[in-house]
Write a protein that holds these residues in place. Sequence first.
Motif, PDB file in Angstrom:
ATOM      1  N   ALA A 121       0.843  -1.198   0.000  1.00 19.91           N
ATOM      2  CA  ALA A 121       0.000   0.000   0.000  1.00 19.91           C
ATOM      3  C   ALA A 121       0.878   1.248   0.000  1.00 19.91           C
ATOM      4  O   ALA A 121       1.849   1.333   0.751  1.00 19.91           O
ATOM      5  N   VAL A 122       0.532   2.198  -0.880  1.00 13.89           N
ATOM      6  CA  VAL A 122       1.301   3.443  -0.956  1.00 13.89           C
ATOM      7  C   VAL A 122       0.357   4.640  -0.890  1.00 13.89           C
ATOM      8  O   VAL A 122      -0.757   4.601  -1.428  1.00 13.89           O
ATOM      9  N   LEU A 123       0.808   5.660  -0.201  1.00 18.41           N
ATOM     10  CA  LEU A 123       0.108   6.941  -0.165  1.00 18.41           C
ATOM     11  C   LEU A 123       0.826   7.853  -1.137  1.00 18.41           C
ATOM     12  O   LEU A 123       1.914   8.374  -0.842  1.00 18.41           O
ATOM     13  N   ASN A 124       0.255   8.015  -2.324  1.00 20.56           N
ATOM     14  CA  ASN A 124       0.890   8.810  -3.376  1.00 20.56           C
ATOM     15  C   ASN A 124       0.530  10.282  -3.220  1.00 20.56           C
ATOM     16  O   ASN A 124      -0.346  10.651  -2.436  1.00 20.56           O
ATOM     17  N   GLN A 125       1.262  11.111  -3.967  1.00 25.51           N
ATOM     18  CA  GLN A 125       1.040  12.565  -3.953  1.00 25.51           C
ATOM     19  C   GLN A 125       1.258  13.134  -2.551  1.00 25.51           C
ATOM     20  O   GLN A 125       0.599  14.096  -2.133  1.00 25.51           O
ATOM     21  N   CYS A 126       2.199  12.514  -1.816  1.00 23.61           N
ATOM     22  CA  CYS A 126       2.436  12.969  -0.445  1.00 23.61           C
ATOM     23  C   CYS A 126       3.046  14.358  -0.394  1.00 23.61           C
ATOM     24  O   CYS A 126       3.022  15.016   0.656  1.00 23.61           O
ATOM     25  N   ASP A 127       3.588  14.828  -1.520  1.00 26.29           N
ATOM     26  CA  ASP A 127       4.165  16.172  -1.541  1.00 26.29           C
ATOM     27  C   ASP A 127       3.103  17.255  -1.397  1.00 26.29           C
ATOM     28  O   ASP A 127       3.420  18.407  -1.081  1.00 26.29           O
ATOM     29  N   THR A 128       1.838  16.892  -1.601  1.00 26.10           N
ATOM     30  CA  THR A 128       0.758  17.890  -1.492  1.00 26.10           C
ATOM     31  C   THR A 128       0.057  17.852  -0.143  1.00 26.10           C
ATOM     32  O   THR A 128      -0.832  18.672   0.115  1.00 26.10           O
ATOM     33  N   GLN A 130      -0.791  18.429   3.672  1.00 29.36           N
ATOM     34  CA  GLN A 130      -0.492  19.467   4.666  1.00 29.36           C
ATOM     35  C   GLN A 130       0.011  18.859   5.967  1.00 29.36           C
ATOM     36  O   GLN A 130       0.847  19.444   6.648  1.00 29.36           O
ATOM     37  N   ASP A 131      -0.521  17.719   6.349  1.00 26.37           N
ATOM     38  CA  ASP A 131      -0.069  17.018   7.565  1.00 26.37           C
ATOM     39  C   ASP A 131       0.141  15.558   7.190  1.00 26.37           C
ATOM     40  O   ASP A 131      -0.720  14.707   7.410  1.00 26.37           O
ATOM     41  N   LEU A 132       1.322  15.289   6.622  1.00 31.06           N
ATOM     42  CA  LEU A 132       1.593  13.948   6.090  1.00 31.06           C
ATOM     43  C   LEU A 132       1.518  12.862   7.159  1.00 31.06           C
ATOM     44  O   LEU A 132       0.899  11.824   6.928  1.00 31.06           O
ATOM     45  N   PRO A 133       2.130  13.026   8.331  1.00 38.90           N
ATOM     46  CA  PRO A 133       2.048  11.954   9.338  1.00 38.90           C
ATOM     47  C   PRO A 133       0.607  11.597   9.701  1.00 38.90           C
ATOM     48  O   PRO A 133       0.273  10.412   9.836  1.00 38.90           O
ATOM     49  N   ALA A 134      -0.254  12.605   9.865  1.00 36.45           N
ATOM     50  CA  ALA A 134      -1.651  12.338  10.226  1.00 36.45           C
ATOM     51  C   ALA A 134      -2.381  11.638   9.079  1.00 36.45           C
ATOM     52  O   ALA A 134      -3.163  10.700   9.305  1.00 36.45           O
ATOM     53  N   LEU A 135      -2.123  12.087   7.839  1.00 35.17           N
ATOM     54  CA  LEU A 135      -2.774  11.473   6.681  1.00 35.17           C
ATOM     55  C   LEU A 135      -2.302  10.033   6.500  1.00 35.17           C
ATOM     56  O   LEU A 135      -3.108   9.134   6.211  1.00 35.17           O
ATOM     57  N   GLN A 136      -1.014   9.809   6.706  1.00 35.36           N
ATOM     58  CA  GLN A 136      -0.467   8.464   6.571  1.00 35.36           C
ATOM     59  C   GLN A 136      -1.053   7.530   7.636  1.00 35.36           C
ATOM     60  O   GLN A 136      -1.412   6.383   7.346  1.00 35.36           O
ATOM     61  N   LEU A 143      -7.003   0.824   6.375  1.00 37.81           N
ATOM     62  CA  LEU A 143      -6.636  -0.460   5.766  1.00 37.81           C
ATOM     63  C   LEU A 143      -6.439  -1.542   6.819  1.00 37.81           C
ATOM     64  O   LEU A 143      -5.872  -2.602   6.526  1.00 37.81           O
ATOM     65  N   GLY A 144      -6.918  -1.289   8.023  1.00 37.18           N
ATOM     66  CA  GLY A 144      -6.796  -2.286   9.081  1.00 37.18           C
ATOM     67  C   GLY A 144      -5.419  -2.372   9.689  1.00 37.18           C
ATOM     68  O   GLY A 144      -5.043  -3.414  10.220  1.00 37.18           O
ATOM     69  N   GLY A 145      -4.661  -1.273   9.601  1.00 41.99           N
ATOM     70  CA  GLY A 145      -3.340  -1.256  10.213  1.00 41.99           C
ATOM     71  C   GLY A 145      -2.207  -1.673   9.307  1.00 41.99           C
ATOM     72  O   GLY A 145      -1.087  -1.924   9.778  1.00 41.99           O
ATOM     73  N   MET A 146      -2.460  -1.772   8.004  1.00 44.03           N
ATOM     74  CA  MET A 146      -1.388  -2.106   7.064  1.00 44.03           C
ATOM     75  C   MET A 146      -0.311  -1.035   7.057  1.00 44.03           C
ATOM     76  O   MET A 146      -0.580   0.144   7.300  1.00 44.03           O
ATOM     77  N   ASP A 147       0.925  -1.450   6.767  1.00 46.56           N
ATOM     78  CA  ASP A 147       1.980  -0.472   6.535  1.00 46.56           C
ATOM     79  C   ASP A 147       1.673   0.292   5.256  1.00 46.56           C
ATOM     80  O   ASP A 147       1.251  -0.304   4.250  1.00 46.56           O
ATOM     81  N   VAL A 148       1.862   1.598   5.289  1.00 46.99           N
ATOM     82  CA  VAL A 148       1.600   2.438   4.118  1.00 46.99           C
ATOM     83  C   VAL A 148       2.843   3.274   3.855  1.00 46.99           C
ATOM     84  O   VAL A 148       3.289   4.036   4.722  1.00 46.99           O
ATOM     85  N   LEU A 149       3.393   3.131   2.657  1.00 48.48           N
ATOM     86  CA  LEU A 149       4.554   3.924   2.255  1.00 48.48           C
ATOM     87  C   LEU A 149       4.098   5.264   1.698  1.00 48.48           C
ATOM     88  O   LEU A 149       3.204   5.323   0.854  1.00 48.48           O
ATOM     89  N   ALA A 150       4.707   6.334   2.151  1.00 51.81           N
ATOM     90  CA  ALA A 150       4.425   7.662   1.610  1.00 51.81           C
ATOM     91  C   ALA A 150       5.365   7.922   0.440  1.00 51.81           C
ATOM     92  O   ALA A 150       6.591   7.839   0.594  1.00 51.81           O
ATOM     93  N   VAL A 151       4.802   8.179  -0.742  1.00 52.65           N
ATOM     94  CA  VAL A 151       5.617   8.392  -1.939  1.00 52.65           C
ATOM     95  C   VAL A 151       5.096   9.584  -2.722  1.00 52.65           C
ATOM     96  O   VAL A 151       3.953  10.018  -2.546  1.00 52.65           O
ATOM     97  N   SER A 152       5.954  10.081  -3.582  1.00 48.04           N
ATOM     98  CA  SER A 152       5.547  11.129  -4.512  1.00 48.04           C
ATOM     99  C   SER A 152       6.146  10.818  -5.868  1.00 48.04           C
ATOM    100  O   SER A 152       7.376  10.829  -6.032  1.00 48.04           O
ATOM    101  N   ALA A 153       5.291  10.502  -6.825  1.00 45.73           N
ATOM    102  CA  ALA A 153       5.771  10.263  -8.183  1.00 45.73           C
ATOM    103  C   ALA A 153       6.361  11.534  -8.776  1.00 45.73           C
ATOM    104  O   ALA A 153       7.243  11.472  -9.631  1.00 45.73           O
ATOM    105  N   LYS A 154       5.905  12.700  -8.280  1.00 48.67           N
ATOM    106  CA  LYS A 154       6.361  13.982  -8.820  1.00 48.67           C
ATOM    107  C   LYS A 154       7.763  14.323  -8.346  1.00 48.67           C
ATOM    108  O   LYS A 154       8.624  14.720  -9.141  1.00 48.67           O
ATOM    109  N   THR A 155       8.035  14.186  -7.031  1.00 50.72           N
ATOM    110  CA  THR A 155       9.330  14.590  -6.481  1.00 50.72           C
ATOM    111  C   THR A 155      10.302  13.425  -6.326  1.00 50.72           C
ATOM    112  O   THR A 155      11.494  13.635  -6.128  1.00 50.72           O
TER     113      THR A 155
END
Length: 397
Positions: A121-128, A130-136, A143-155
């Motif tokens: 599972a990935v959280l894309n567009q993380c560069d946009t 405002q509060d990445l830790p809270a959103l992640q 997702l029931g506690g799955m690990d989620v990677l924060a990524v940005s295809a743009k940066t």
Amino acid sequence: MALTETPRANRPHIALFGRRNAGKSSLINALTGQEIALVSPVAGTTADPVYKSFELRGVGPVVFVDTAGLDDVGPLGELRAEKTRQAMEKADLAVLVLTGPAKEELPWLEALRAKKIPVVAVLNQCDTAQDLPALQAATAQSLGGMDVLAVSAKTGQGIDQLRQALAQAIPADFWELSITGGLAQPGDLVLLVMPQDLQAPKGRLILPQVQTIRELLDKKCAVMSCTADCLETTLAALARPPKLIITDSQVFPAVWQAKPPESLLTSFSILFAGYKGDISAFWAGAQAIDRLTEDSVVLVAEACAHAPTTEDIGREKLPRLLRQRVGQGLSFVFVRGNDFPKDLSPYDLILHCGACMFNRRHVLGRIAQAQEQGVPICNYGVALAHLAGILEKVCHP
């Protein structure tokens, strides 16, 4: 195809799933460092699944599958969703691409888990954000506690970590699959009885032959080849009997009669039954041949979308042999490529080709579907060996 080139069917299929404009295509481009997927701000740009072969750094040869948005709507949206479900059948690994807490994605995640497909599972567009830790954290909770990677295809943020996650998530036994298994060891002499007919015209070898030759060479085996009409001459020219003979299934009886007693015998199709599917399921399916009647209906599934030729094994030879045994009233239904009925109840037996153009996950999915619906399924080569009365005598890995 070069002997050094990994066929698409032998590469792990990494499929990306997510809503429209979640950035699936952009993420593929970021992972590969190339513009291999079409990117557009217009929602629904990706319609049919797009398959792209690539050598992914740190992973190796893979196929990326870019799919339509899970939230697509309307009549076309339903058709696109069906295509995405078909792509799921081929996925060895899924990347669930989100831009926030999961909603529409949850049923698809459940379907992936039901099919035992690993999910990253990935959280894309993380560069946009405002509060990445809270959103992640909120996304992981959804997702029931799955690990989620924060990524940005743009940066490019998190892309290297995603590559590492993909490498770790590919099933460990994927790269250990072998065509010949323990049947051939270093130093063994292996004789290949090759078909040279309308399916393998002059100047060409069919894909299973090429892949088998390459594996045997990698195993440091001595490899000899001949056509069926030259088998006895070739055997007479050898200083010692072959440890293993691999034949075209269509000439099983003749090769069995001519082979030295100490030589093991199998076929390309039987080898691929295990390499691409479940050999025990096909073996059990062969027994259903003896229960067919003139009222039975057989589904013949061909992986290749080629135009049938004269004496085509699935459309001509197998039906003729089966009708000779069962009766002329035996009925056949033919499907090709990705076409495969959801409801298999009208059929008494499924005959599947060697599936050299399909990846293993795809074939195993069809076998599972058949077993769930109680319909026996068999592979061409296994069926031919059974019809020749030598199925219990031939070998498989």
